[in-house]
Design a protein around this motif. Structure first.
Motif, PDB file in Angstrom:
ATOM      1  N   PRO A   1       0.857  -1.219  -0.060  1.00 23.36           N
ATOM      2  CA  PRO A   1       0.559  -0.016   0.051  1.00 23.36           C
ATOM      3  C   PRO A   1       0.938   1.168   0.311  1.00 23.36           C
ATOM      4  N   THR A   2       0.244   2.195  -0.371  1.00 22.94           N
ATOM      5  CA  THR A   2       1.473   3.528  -1.226  1.00 22.94           C
ATOM      6  C   THR A   2      -0.373   4.734  -0.173  1.00 22.94           C
ATOM      7  N   VAL A   3      -1.099   4.469  -0.418  1.00 19.77           N
ATOM      8  CA  VAL A   3      -1.831   5.750   0.890  1.00 19.77           C
ATOM      9  C   VAL A   3      -2.205   5.585   1.666  1.00 19.77           C
ATOM     10  N   TYR A   4      -2.245   4.045   2.257  1.00 14.99           N
ATOM     11  CA  TYR A   4      -2.131   4.199   3.570  1.00 14.99           C
ATOM     12  C   TYR A   4      -1.523   2.603   4.244  1.00 14.99           C
ATOM     13  N   PRO A   5       0.098   3.508   4.515  1.00 17.05           N
ATOM     14  CA  PRO A   5       0.854   2.070   4.044  1.00 17.05           C
ATOM     15  C   PRO A   5       1.158   1.181   5.795  1.00 17.05           C
ATOM     16  N   VAL A   6       0.296   2.359   6.799  1.00 21.04           N
ATOM     17  CA  VAL A   6      -0.092   1.337   7.950  1.00 21.04           C
ATOM     18  C   VAL A   6      -1.065   0.616   8.361  1.00 21.04           C
ATOM     19  N   ILE A   7      -0.982  -0.383   7.860  1.00 17.95           N
ATOM     20  CA  ILE A   7      -2.226  -2.225   7.900  1.00 17.95           C
ATOM     21  C   ILE A   7      -3.571  -1.640   9.154  1.00 17.95           C
ATOM     22  N   HIS A   8      -4.496  -1.413   9.324  1.00 21.04           N
ATOM     23  CA  HIS A   8      -5.372  -1.046   9.786  1.00 21.04           C
ATOM     24  C   HIS A   8      -5.216  -2.595  11.226  1.00 21.04           C
ATOM     25  N   PRO A   9      -5.321  -2.726  12.392  1.00 24.89           N
ATOM     26  CA  PRO A   9      -5.022  -3.618  12.598  1.00 24.89           C
ATOM     27  C   PRO A   9      -6.311  -4.373  12.858  1.00 24.89           C
ATOM     28  N   TYR A  10      -8.038  -4.202  12.257  1.00 20.17           N
ATOM     29  CA  TYR A  10      -8.989  -4.896  12.404  1.00 20.17           C
ATOM     30  C   TYR A  10      -8.600  -5.419  10.883  1.00 20.17           C
ATOM     31  N   VAL A  11      -7.596  -4.954   9.894  1.00 19.29           N
ATOM     32  CA  VAL A  11      -8.151  -5.785   9.043  1.00 19.29           C
ATOM     33  C   VAL A  11      -6.534  -7.005   9.076  1.00 19.29           C
ATOM     34  N   GLU A  12      -5.609  -6.270   9.501  1.00 21.42           N
ATOM     35  CA  GLU A  12      -4.330  -7.840  10.044  1.00 21.42           C
ATOM     36  C   GLU A  12      -5.391  -8.713  10.967  1.00 21.42           C
ATOM     37  N   ASN A  13      -6.049  -8.104  11.718  1.00 23.17           N
ATOM     38  CA  ASN A  13      -6.149  -9.250  12.847  1.00 23.17           C
ATOM     39  C   ASN A  13      -7.262  -9.752  11.620  1.00 23.17           C
ATOM     40  N   LEU A  14      -8.373  -9.312  10.850  1.00 28.62           N
ATOM     41  CA  LEU A  14      -9.099 -10.032   9.696  1.00 28.62           C
ATOM     42  C   LEU A  14      -8.552 -11.284   8.659  1.00 28.62           C
ATOM     43  N   THR A  15      -7.725 -11.049   7.887  1.00 27.87           N
ATOM     44  CA  THR A  15      -6.755 -11.440   6.595  1.00 27.87           C
ATOM     45  C   THR A  15      -5.299 -11.483   6.692  1.00 27.87           C
ATOM     46  N   LYS A  16      -4.625 -11.873   8.280  1.00 29.39           N
ATOM     47  CA  LYS A  16      -3.291 -11.805   8.101  1.00 29.39           C
ATOM     48  C   LYS A  16      -2.367 -11.307   7.552  1.00 29.39           C
ATOM     49  N   ILE A  17      -2.830 -10.835   7.626  1.00 32.95           N
ATOM     50  CA  ILE A  17      -1.751  -9.763   6.449  1.00 32.95           C
ATOM     51  C   ILE A  17      -0.884  -8.546   6.951  1.00 32.95           C
ATOM     52  N   THR A  18       0.208  -8.297   7.344  1.00 29.47           N
ATOM     53  CA  THR A  18       0.662  -7.621   7.518  1.00 29.47           C
ATOM     54  C   THR A  18       1.452  -6.806   7.510  1.00 29.47           C
ATOM     55  N   ASN A  19       1.714  -5.528   7.401  1.00 28.78           N
ATOM     56  CA  ASN A  19       3.373  -4.771   7.099  1.00 28.78           C
ATOM     57  C   ASN A  19       4.024  -5.588   6.822  1.00 28.78           C
ATOM     58  N   ASP A  20       5.009  -6.165   7.612  1.00 27.50           N
ATOM     59  CA  ASP A  20       5.931  -6.956   7.488  1.00 27.50           C
ATOM     60  C   ASP A  20       6.076  -8.016   5.626  1.00 27.50           C
ATOM     61  N   LYS A  21       4.544  -8.427   5.534  1.00 33.55           N
ATOM     62  CA  LYS A  21       4.774  -9.254   4.563  1.00 33.55           C
ATOM     63  C   LYS A  21       4.487  -8.510   2.956  1.00 33.55           C
ATOM     64  N   LEU A  22       3.988  -6.956   3.670  1.00 31.52           N
ATOM     65  CA  LEU A  22       3.634  -6.478   2.375  1.00 31.52           C
ATOM     66  C   LEU A  22       5.334  -5.798   1.992  1.00 31.52           C
ATOM     67  N   PHE A  23       5.872  -5.406   2.741  1.00 32.53           N
ATOM     68  CA  PHE A  23       7.160  -4.360   3.191  1.00 32.53           C
ATOM     69  C   PHE A  23       8.267  -4.634   1.165  1.00 32.53           C
ATOM     70  N   SER A  24       8.163  -5.643   0.793  1.00 35.06           N
ATOM     71  CA  SER A  24       8.743  -5.630  -0.639  1.00 35.06           C
ATOM     72  C   SER A  24       7.916  -6.329  -1.607  1.00 35.06           C
ATOM     73  N   CYS A  25       6.656  -5.907  -1.579  1.00 31.76           N
ATOM     74  CA  CYS A  25       5.622  -5.878  -2.702  1.00 31.76           C
ATOM     75  C   CYS A  25       5.747  -5.176  -3.636  1.00 31.76           C
ATOM     76  N   GLU A  26       5.048  -5.799  -4.741  1.00 33.43           N
ATOM     77  CA  GLU A  26       5.232  -3.891  -5.999  1.00 33.43           C
ATOM     78  C   GLU A  26       3.379  -3.740  -5.277  1.00 33.43           C
ATOM     79  N   THR A  27       3.874  -2.546  -6.051  1.00 30.85           N
ATOM     80  CA  THR A  27       2.949  -1.034  -5.662  1.00 30.85           C
ATOM     81  C   THR A  27       1.493  -1.718  -6.245  1.00 30.85           C
ATOM     82  N   PHE A  28       0.296  -1.259  -6.370  1.00 34.42           N
ATOM     83  CA  PHE A  28      -0.673  -1.174  -7.015  1.00 34.42           C
ATOM     84  C   PHE A  28      -0.393  -1.319  -8.727  1.00 34.42           C
TER      85      PHE A  28
END
Length: 249
Positions: free
Chosen positions: A56-83
């Motif tokens: 993410p580039t607009v909301y770079p900090v993963i919302h706790p609710y989203v992280e709890n629901l999807t198990k997607i963390t900032n660490d998992k997305l750090f090296s990913c491509e942008t949209f």
């Protein structure tokens, strides 16, 4: 013709995120952080899959609710491509053959288009035809009008084997595919999604100058109107504007 069954996961603004937001959250409430999809041929056979996390580039900090629901963390997305890069890959995955999107509810259609436009990318290669699988599943199980059946509930009712991996875009797309194959009927006609809906412009509500209205009556009758008369005049004027007492020729 091919069917593209896809699902999205989103991030949203987190109050502790102090990064500069380039667009109002009201206009861009959800940023896509995962696209999961399966491509089926006319025989409902899976011929290709797509599963990509997005930085993410607009909301770079993963919302706790989203992280709890999807198990997607900032660490998992750090090296990913942008949209923009992932979108290009997704369009290549869709291909040039005629195809229909299959989605679990229209929110994924709406947010895909919103994200594409936000990044100033072209929507010309996105299929406009779609089937809302959730809508047909709700009809299948006689869900009351105004309500919609959930994905997990439908999976359970149809006895589809599953693991506890819902709210993962790829697996949600996979379960949508399994449901689609079971409930498909020949008259499940694709609809066309309007990429540029006409926005209704609200006209300002007319205000009545009741003081001037009463003054006119007082001039006509050369006397001051009583409070009861003023109320009757106002009410009569409002009732006349409804045209309910017009006599048709």
């Amino acid at each position: 013709m091919n069917y593209i069954i896809y699902d999205l996961e989103f991030n949203q603004k987190y109050l502790s995120d102090t990064s500069e937001i380039p667009e109002s959250p009201l206009k861009f409430p959800f940023e896509i952080i995962q696209i999961g999809a399966l491509k089926l041929n006319e025989n409902f056979e899976t011929i290709s899959t797509f599963n990509t996390l997005i930085k993410p580039t607009v909301y770079p900090v993963i919302h706790p609710y989203v992280e709890n629901l999807t198990k997607i963390t900032n660490d998992k997305l750090f090296s990913c491509e942008t949209f923009p890069k992932v979108y290009k890959d997704f369009i290549q995955f869709i291909g040039t053959d005629e195809c229909v999107f299959c989605v679990w509810g229209l929110s994924d259609m709406k947010e895909l288009i919103r994200n594409v436009k936000f990044h100033n990318l072209s929507t010309s290669l996105i299929p406009k035809k779609y089937i809302d699988v959730q809508k047909y599943a709700s009809k299948r199980f006689n869900i009351p009008k105004g309500l919609k059946i959930g994905l997990k509930t439908t999976v359970e009712l149809l006895n589809i084997e599953f693991n506890d991996n819902f709210h993962d875009a790829y697996y949600d797309a996979y379960y949508t595919k399994e449901i689609f194959k079971i409930i498909y009927i020949p008259n499940m006609t694709p609809k066309t999604y309007n990429f540029n809906p006409i926005r209704r412009t609200s006209t300002p509500k007319e205000k009545i100058d009741t003081k001037a209205l009463i003054n006119q009556f007082e001039k006509m009758y050369n006397r001051e109107m009583s409070e009861e008369e003023k109320a009757i005049i106002k009410l009569s004027y409002m009732m006349g504007k409804t045209n309910q007492f017009k006599i048709k020729p």
